[in-house]
Design an enzyme around this catalytic site. Structure first.
Site, PDB file in Angstrom:
ATOM      1  N   GLN A 117       0.778 -10.970  -3.229  1.00  0.00           N
ATOM      2  CA  GLN A 117      -0.636 -10.624  -3.124  1.00  0.00           C
ATOM      3  C   GLN A 117      -1.165 -10.150  -4.472  1.00  0.00           C
ATOM      4  OE1 GLN A 117      -0.076  -7.687   0.121  1.00  0.00           O
ATOM      5  NE2 GLN A 117      -1.323  -9.070   1.349  1.00  0.00           N
TER       6      GLN A 117
ATOM      7  N   ARG B 177       7.203 -10.917   5.206  1.00  0.00           N
ATOM      8  CA  ARG B 177       6.757 -10.712   6.581  1.00  0.00           C
ATOM      9  C   ARG B 177       7.467 -11.700   7.487  1.00  0.00           C
ATOM     10  NH1 ARG B 177       0.236  -9.920   5.598  1.00  0.00           N
ATOM     11  NH2 ARG B 177       0.485  -8.185   4.133  1.00  0.00           N
TER      12      ARG B 177
ATOM     13  N   LYS C 104     -12.061  -4.368   8.181  1.00  0.00           N
ATOM     14  CA  LYS C 104     -12.027  -5.150   6.939  1.00  0.00           C
ATOM     15  C   LYS C 104     -13.105  -6.210   6.879  1.00  0.00           C
ATOM     16  CE  LYS C 104      -8.491  -8.192   8.928  1.00  0.00           C
ATOM     17  NZ  LYS C 104      -7.247  -8.926   8.700  1.00  0.00           N
TER      18      LYS C 104
ATOM     19  N   ASP D  18      -2.838  -7.678  -5.287  1.00  0.00           N
ATOM     20  CA  ASP D  18      -3.166  -6.526  -4.464  1.00  0.00           C
ATOM     21  C   ASP D  18      -3.689  -5.361  -5.289  1.00  0.00           C
ATOM     22  OD1 ASP D  18      -3.346  -5.273  -2.073  1.00  0.00           O
ATOM     23  OD2 ASP D  18      -1.200  -5.034  -1.737  1.00  0.00           O
TER      24      ASP D  18
ATOM     25  N   CYS E 280       0.789  -1.235   0.000  1.00  0.00           N
ATOM     26  CA  CYS E 280       0.000   0.000   0.000  1.00  0.00           C
ATOM     27  C   CYS E 280       0.820   1.285   0.000  1.00  0.00           C
ATOM     28  CB  CYS E 280      -1.046   0.000   1.107  1.00  0.00           C
ATOM     29  SG  CYS E 280      -0.574  -0.761   2.656  1.00  0.00           S
TER      30      CYS E 280
ATOM     31  N   HIS F 229      -5.135  -1.168  -4.646  1.00  0.00           N
ATOM     32  CA  HIS F 229      -5.529  -0.039  -3.809  1.00  0.00           C
ATOM     33  C   HIS F 229      -6.357   0.876  -4.658  1.00  0.00           C
ATOM     34  CE1 HIS F 229      -2.200  -1.903  -1.688  1.00  0.00           C
ATOM     35  NE2 HIS F 229      -2.953  -1.632  -0.641  1.00  0.00           N
TER      36      HIS F 229
ATOM     37  N   HIS G 154      -8.204  -1.059   0.342  1.00  0.00           N
ATOM     38  CA  HIS G 154      -7.217  -2.120   0.066  1.00  0.00           C
ATOM     39  C   HIS G 154      -8.033  -3.370  -0.230  1.00  0.00           C
ATOM     40  CE1 HIS G 154      -4.053  -0.114   2.804  1.00  0.00           C
ATOM     41  NE2 HIS G 154      -5.159   0.546   3.042  1.00  0.00           N
TER      42      HIS G 154
END
Length: 615
Positions: free
Chosen positions: A355, A337, A439, A357, A308, A359, A485
């Site tokens: 991910q 991570r 979320k 991912d 992000c 945004h 997100h």
RNA sequence: GCCCGGGUAGCUCAGUUGGCAGAGCAGCGCACUCGUAAUGCGCAGGUCAGGAGUUCGAAUCUCCUCUCGGGCUCCA
């Protein structure tokens, strides 16, 4: 609603025993009673044991103990405990319920510190009116006594007597902590399962065995898809040619779908200076989840734990107009991570994950529409893979959070509205949100019923503030956008694991590294077999051929074990008639004399439709 | 990270009280040329996870490390 069935057990002993229980509730009672009997057995075998809690859980039960002198259970101890439990069952002791007041309870459980703690909690709850999960609030507690003087603090209900346990088995021993916190004493937990008949128990044990066979970690080795080299490190996978091909097909699917749905591709690096993660709040709130910093040219660089902040920088690179919104930035972004060593689990929990991912930056009034369309996208994606058994969860503000609680409230309600208008059943998980946003999570089950979070969408009002994001509105004024997100797969790795287990390795044809294997009956059919392989390749399909160095049956078997969706056998008749014999995965009788062009067209159409087996 | 249990050939696993490290499958070679789930014969394959210790002698006993599995906690 669960169907109300006549009790398979008989009556139950306790205030709730009014005959209105569902089958699952009955089983809960049975399992909880079995846990009690286990505790009784452990007390007989290890006098002085301190009892913690022993609830029923999905398909079974557990009980947590603190053995005298910090003894530990060994696997072999389970046999002993089972034997003792069988004795207690044979003795058919009655479960007798008794209500006593707090003072009496403290006396009865004077040598049981964990029980005393529960009693204290009941007492306090009685005073404050606070609701407690494990106990009824109030000024009295209930206990259950069995024939030989064994007493346990318990809300009940129970089966009438210990003889009402038709079938059970202890499964494993594990460590745990009192009330689940590392700060508390560590306990010994024994897991078991209990059923209303021996046949159902056996069925359950068989299911567990079958589930083990579809464990993605096992399939990964058997199918030569990926492995975790110790030289690289825990939780860091390498994908082999076949495994990487599947992964590539998944990622290609993701890219295609996103481009078709109004997302814009971006790409960002894997590392950034501390400045970025300081602004985003990651260094404040998420540092323990990050790899440690690397010193370079007077700066500290971190591997990104999330994409992000980098996507935010792309947004922020120039002044944005309301005409550009919603702006949907998409990336298959690999993040790193630090997951504690004990939580790593094959591809389902790794330390380097990719991910799917995105945004999304939008004007406040665009938010409801945007959330609705993301939810739709999520559901459509899961449906493509035939994943129907999922659970949605709305996670609210955690203890460690950034921003204004009012913003959190607004964001949480926006998510709730999206769920309600989409008509999706969901549960609320208090305090489980990310540090920057509430979320919606979608959870899927793996082969043995463990739940894993895959898709998630988060309404973030903090990041736009932290980075001073703006857009120029119709009114020619500056406004702050909202930021969403979201991921559909969650991580490619975890989704890959879920899919492998869901399909037991027999992936839909479009996700198979090889679509078909052509088997010549004799060596002199090889030229014709190669013709078919070439023809398939020209159509964008991936076929291979295995020479006739082994009997046909052996080669068919090998291809079946490799879970290839199609086996195409070619012999004299086929060379003559330009046909193939089609052996479809999951069937026993091959189809003879299918035109070579026809089978290629069939497979091609299956792939183009992302067809699941049998579609 | 913590508790429990593992780590022997690519895979699945034997290996007795401490006494020469084994099998099946996979791999490779040769023969067989076959119509839908295992053709035959042969060959090769190991620092018994790694390190230290005890012992005349360690896969086996002790300690440490790594790693995997089951849990706890945490999370995509």
């Amino acid at each position: 609603m669960e169907e109300v069935k006549p009790s398979p057990i008989g009556t139950i002993s306790g205030p709730e025993g009014d005959g209105q229980q569902s089958l699952e509730e009955w089983r809960g009672v049975l399992r909880h009673s079995t846990a009690h009997i286990m505790a009784q057995a452990v007390m007989r075998l290890w006098p002085g044991t301190q009892l913690a809690i022993g609830p029923s859980i999905a398909d079974g039960f557990y009980y947590d103990f603190k053995l005298p002198n910090d003894q530990r259970f060994k696997e072999e101890d389970l046999v002993q405990i089972e034997k003792e439990m069988k004795k207690i069952i044979k003795e058919n002791q009655s479960f007798v319920r008794q209500e006593i007041n707090i003072e009496q309870a403290k006396e009865v459980f004077g040598d049981q510190p964990f029980k005393l703690e529960i009693i204290d909690a009941v007492e306090q709850a009685g005073a404050t009116g606070e609701f407690l999960e494990e106990v009824e609030k109030g000024n009295s507690v209930s206990l259950y006594k069995n024939g030989d003087g064994f007493v346990d603090l318990c809300r009940g209900p129970h089966v009438p007597s210990t003889g009402h346990i038709p079938a059970f088995k202890l499964l494993r021993v594990a460590g745990s902590y009192w009330r689940g916190s590392e700060a508390n004493p560590s306990l010994q937990r024994v897991y078991g399962t209990a059923w209303e008949s021996k046949a159902l128990l056996d069925e359950h044990l068989y299911r567990l065995e079958e589930a083990e066979k579809r464990d993605h970690r096992r399939l990964g080795v058997e199918m030569d898809l990926f492995h975790f080299p110790p030289e690289i490190g825990s939780g860091l996978a390498v994908f082999h040619p076949k495994g990487a091909k599947i992964r590539m097909l998944l990622e290609d699917f993701s890219r295609r779908e996103h481009l078709e749905n109004g997302y814009e591709p971006v790409w960002t690096p894997h590392t950034a200076k501390s400045d970025l993660f300081a602004i985003s709040g990651h260094l404040g709130w998420y540092k323990e989840g990050m790899y440690p910093g690397m010193e370079l040219d007077g700066s500290t660089y971190y591997l990104k734990p999330m994409n992000c902040p980098m996507h935010v920088l792309i947004y922020k690179d120039r002044l944005r107009s309301y005409r550009e919104l919603p702006l949907r930035l998409y990336e298959l972004g690999t993040v790193y991570r630090y997951e504690r060593s004990g939580v790593l689990h094959g591809l389902a929990r790794v330390r380097a994950l990719t991910q799917d991912d995105s945004h999304i930056f939008c004007a406040p009034d665009q938010l409801p529409q945007e959330l609705a369309s993301i939810l739709k996208f999520i559901l459509k994606t899961l449906a493509t893979f035939g994943l129907k058994d999922f659970q949605a969860e709305l996670s609210t503000r955690p203890e460690k959070y950034v921003g204004d609680p009012k913003d959190w409230e607004l964001a949480t309600e926006a998510l709730r509205d999206a769920l309600i208008s989409a008509g999706i059943d969901y549960v609320v998980s208090e305090g489980d949100g990310a540090f920057y946003a509430p979320k919606i999570d979608v959870h899927l089950k793996d082969a043995i019923g463990r739940k894993w979070q895959v898709s998630t969408m988060q309404v973030d009002l903090q990041m736009p503030k932290l980075f001073d994001l703006e857009f120029i509105g119709k009114d020619n004024e500056r406004h702050q956008p909202y930021m969403v997100h979201r991921v559909l797969f969650g991580s490619v790795e975890r989704f890959y694991a879920i899919l492998l287990e869901h399909f037991a390795g027999a992936m839909p044809t479009w996700l198979c590294p090889t679509h078909a294997r052509v088997l010549p009956v004799r060596n002199d059919h090889e030229d014709y077999a190669m013709e078919i392989v070439a023809k398939a390749k020209a159509e964008g399909l991936s076929f291979d051929m295995e020479e006739a160095n082994e009997p046909l049956g052996a080669r068919v078997r090998k291809a079946k074990l490799e879970k290839l969706p199609y086996i195409l056998v070619v012999g004299d008749q086929d060379v003559e008639a330009k046909t193939v014999g089609v052996n479809l995965r999951g069937t026993n009788d091959p189809e003879r004399g299918v035109g070579s062009g026809e089978i290629i067209a069939r497979i091609k159409s299956e792939i183009d439709r992302y067809a699941l087996a049998g579609e």
